[in-house]
Design a protein around this motif. Structure first.
Motif, short mmCIF file in Angstrom:
data_model
loop_
_atom_site.label_atom_id
_atom_site.label_comp_id
_atom_site.label_asym_id
_atom_site.label_seq_id
_atom_site.Cartn_x
_atom_site.Cartn_y
_atom_site.Cartn_z
N MET A 1 0.84 -1.17 0.00
CA MET A 1 0.00 0.00 0.00
C MET A 1 0.89 1.25 0.00
SD MET A 1 -3.11 0.76 2.49
CE MET A 1 -3.14 2.26 3.40
N GLY A 2 0.53 2.23 -0.81
CA GLY A 2 1.32 3.45 -0.95
C GLY A 2 1.11 4.42 0.20
N VAL A 3 1.99 5.38 0.26
CA VAL A 3 1.92 6.42 1.27
C VAL A 3 0.92 7.49 0.83
CG1 VAL A 3 3.22 8.25 2.41
CG2 VAL A 3 4.30 6.04 1.98
N ASN A 4 0.06 7.93 1.73
CA ASN A 4 -0.85 9.02 1.43
C ASN A 4 -0.11 10.32 1.73
OD1 ASN A 4 -2.80 11.05 1.46
ND2 ASN A 4 -4.40 9.68 2.20
N LEU A 7 -2.13 13.37 3.19
CA LEU A 7 -2.51 13.23 4.59
C LEU A 7 -1.32 13.35 5.54
CD1 LEU A 7 -4.69 12.50 6.72
CD2 LEU A 7 -4.07 10.11 6.34
N HIS A 8 -0.23 12.68 5.21
CA HIS A 8 0.90 12.60 6.14
C HIS A 8 1.96 13.68 5.97
CE1 HIS A 8 -0.64 8.88 7.68
NE2 HIS A 8 -0.69 8.36 6.46
N LEU A 9 1.99 14.36 4.83
CA LEU A 9 3.03 15.36 4.61
C LEU A 9 2.45 16.73 4.24
CD1 LEU A 9 6.08 16.00 4.34
CD2 LEU A 9 5.85 15.42 1.93
N LEU A 10 1.68 16.80 3.16
CA LEU A 10 1.21 18.10 2.68
C LEU A 10 0.27 18.80 3.65
CD1 LEU A 10 0.66 17.33 -1.11
CD2 LEU A 10 2.62 18.43 -0.02
N VAL A 63 0.29 24.53 -3.43
CA VAL A 63 -1.09 24.26 -3.00
C VAL A 63 -1.33 22.76 -2.95
CG1 VAL A 63 -2.02 26.44 -3.88
CG2 VAL A 63 -2.00 24.43 -5.37
N ARG A 64 -2.33 22.38 -2.17
CA ARG A 64 -2.78 20.98 -2.11
C ARG A 64 -3.92 20.80 -3.11
NH1 ARG A 64 -5.23 20.20 3.05
NH2 ARG A 64 -5.40 18.01 2.45
N ASP A 65 -3.81 19.83 -3.99
CA ASP A 65 -4.88 19.56 -4.94
C ASP A 65 -6.18 19.21 -4.22
OD1 ASP A 65 -2.97 19.99 -6.90
OD2 ASP A 65 -2.66 17.86 -7.32
N ALA A 66 -6.07 18.57 -3.05
CA ALA A 66 -7.24 18.16 -2.27
C ALA A 66 -8.07 19.37 -1.85
CB ALA A 66 -6.82 17.36 -1.05
N ASP A 67 -7.43 20.52 -1.61
CA ASP A 67 -8.18 21.73 -1.24
C ASP A 67 -9.12 22.15 -2.36
OD1 ASP A 67 -7.05 21.90 1.27
OD2 ASP A 67 -5.64 23.50 0.74
N PRO A 103 2.25 19.93 -11.32
CA PRO A 103 1.85 18.92 -10.33
C PRO A 103 3.07 18.15 -9.84
CG PRO A 103 0.52 18.77 -12.33
CD PRO A 103 1.65 19.70 -12.62
N ASP A 104 3.07 17.80 -8.55
CA ASP A 104 4.24 17.12 -7.99
C ASP A 104 4.08 15.60 -7.87
OD1 ASP A 104 2.64 16.67 -5.76
OD2 ASP A 104 3.78 17.99 -4.44
N SER A 105 2.97 15.06 -8.31
CA SER A 105 2.65 13.63 -8.28
C SER A 105 2.45 13.08 -6.88
CB SER A 105 3.68 12.79 -9.05
OG SER A 105 4.88 12.65 -8.33
N HIS A 106 2.39 13.96 -5.86
CA HIS A 106 2.13 13.53 -4.49
C HIS A 106 0.90 14.24 -3.92
CE1 HIS A 106 5.78 11.25 -4.36
NE2 HIS A 106 6.51 12.30 -4.63
N GLY A 107 0.09 14.84 -4.78
CA GLY A 107 -1.13 15.49 -4.31
C GLY A 107 -1.03 17.00 -4.18
#
Length: 119
Positions: A1-4, A7-10, A63-67, A103-107
């Motif tokens: 399972m990959g790292v989110n 959630l954990h960094l950004l 920026v966070r894409d999730a925002d 995009p940084d490919s980490h969200g």
């Protein structure tokens, strides 16, 4: 399972180092986004004539894409604008246009900005 990564960094980084900015999509209604602003650095480049230098800066907003996604907004695109009010309590009060979205490919995305000149 990959790292989110979001959630954990950004998310924690933006919670500590981010500031609220007014994002103005070119095809939409302005909204508030959390971002980490970097004024950039001065880069000296030779002019084509070889006798002079050109100084440029590369301001950017992380920026966070999730925002964008969780609020129902489209992801940033070239031509959008962002008003940077304050950074770390220091007034900036400048309007920028998004020159490039990386995009940084980490969200997250790095928005390369250009200052909008006052008329």
């Amino acid at each position: 399972m990959g790292v989110n990564w979001d959630l954990h960094l950004l998310a924690p980084l933006h919670g500590i180092f981010g500031d609220e900015h007014e994002y103005r999509p070119k095809d939409g209604v302005p909204f508030t986004v959390n971002g980490i602003f970097d004024r950039g650095y001065v880069q000296a480049a030779e002019n084509l004539d070889g006798d002079s230098e050109i100084n440029t800066t590369n301001p950017a907003l992380g920026v966070r894409d999730a925002d964008f996604i969780s609020s129902g907004y489209a992801l940033p695109v070239q031509g959008d604008r962002v008003f940077i009010n304050t950074v770390g309590g220091v007034p900036v009060n400048q309007l920028f246009i998004v020159a490039d979205v990386q995009p940084d490919s980490h969200g997250g995305s790095k928005l390369v900005l250009n200052l909008v000149k006052k008329r």
